[in-house]
Motif scaffolding. Structure first.
Motif: not given
Length: 307
Positions: A51-52, A55, A59, A104, A107
């Motif tokens: 997920s990081r 992300n 971004e 997700l 976030w």
């Protein structure tokens, strides 16, 4: 030389980089699929780092969209970031899709995350019968690829309330319902055919592929004999559950003895799902940007990330 960077479970888990766990044990229970053994450790070690990573990709895309809008002096809404998840029947890709969606959506910069399965773009039973390919359900020619590509084209163009047909695993057919996708930040599209080239009727290669619309792609992998074992186990679970529901297309399987059910499941695997895996699904694995390789206990043992 491999195009992938390979991580064992421990090395991948280190890439979590202090991302907080936002799921409870009850969330894990709810996200777990039939015959899946999704654990909190799996969520922490595998899906939090993933997920990081996702992300960061999202971004970067959002930043690029901002630059483009500034250059064009445009206020149009940005297209959604589309994640494709592919893999065999019974490998656990639906569970993977659900947990990624949930993580997700927590976030702050992309809270609206929708999940679409390509099952909804299968031709109806009547159409499959008409074409004489009911026994090929799940193979490339059984999907309405043009309709799926039209859906992806519309959402990428920023259209709102785009309709998705809904598939029932009880009736084994497309329903009269539709799901509406209204300008989400992220769309996860999951299915056997996500990384395939697809076919237009009658059996000619499609000019546009699903993968043309993907911003990131994941393949959920395991050894074929292991997936067959999971398929048989899941079939036996369904025999006590989904197959007993009113209107179930597979209700006749509840009349089989356990040994007969095992034989039937193995026959279906060998004549349909295993063949489809070997011919159409597994060859697409190396198109994915990330591969999750599972062991016999359903846990991810290795992660491969395209360089």
């Amino acid at each position: 030389m491999s195009p992938y960077i390979s991580f064992d479970r421990a090395k991948w888990a280190e890439l979590r980089n202090a991302v907080p766990m936002t799921l409870s044990e009850s969330d894990i229970q709810e996200l777990r699929g039939v015959n899946e053994r999704l654990s909190m450790d799996e969520a922490v070690d595998i899906y939090l780092p993933l997920s990081r990573l996702l992300n960061l990709y999202i971004e970067a895309r959002q930043s690029r969209n901002s630059v483009l809008h500034k250059f064009l002096d445009s206020n149009d809404s940005a297209p959604p970031f589309i994640i494709g998840i592919a893999g065999s029947v019974a490998v656990g890709k639906s569970t993977t899709a659900r947990i990624i969606r949930t993580l997700l959506s927590r976030w702050e910069n992309h809270p609206k995350v929708d999940l679409v399965t390509t099952d909804g773009f299968l031709f109806s039973k009547s159409e499959l019968d008409k074409r004489g390919i009911m026994h090929r359900k799940g193979f490339p020619e059984s999907y309405d690829t043009k309709r799926l590509v039209k859906f992806l084209t519309d959402v990428k163009a920023g259209k709102g309330n785009v309709e998705v047909p809904v598939y029932s695993h009880i009736t084994y057919d497309i329903t009269d319902e539709v799901k509406k996708i209204d300008k989400p930040d992220v769309i996860i599209i999951e299915g056997l055919n996500v990384l395939q080239s697809g076919l237009d009727y009658p059996n000619k290669p499609a000019s546009t592929f699903i993968s043309d619309f993907l911003d990131f792609s994941i393949y959920v992998d395991a050894e074929s004999d292991v997936i067959e074992k999971w398929y048989v186990e899941r079939f036996l679970e369904f025999r006590q559950g989904a197959f007993t529901k009113p209107g179930s297309y597979f209700s006749h399987y509840t009349l089989l003895s356990e040994s007969e059910a095992v034989d039937k499941a193995k026959n279906i695997w060998q004549s349909i799902n295993g063949q489809n895996l070997a011919e159409n699904i597994l060859p697409t694995k190396d198109r994915a940007q990330l591969i999750l390789k599972k062991g016999q206990d359903h846990a991810v043992e290795k992660v491969m990330l395209r360089k």
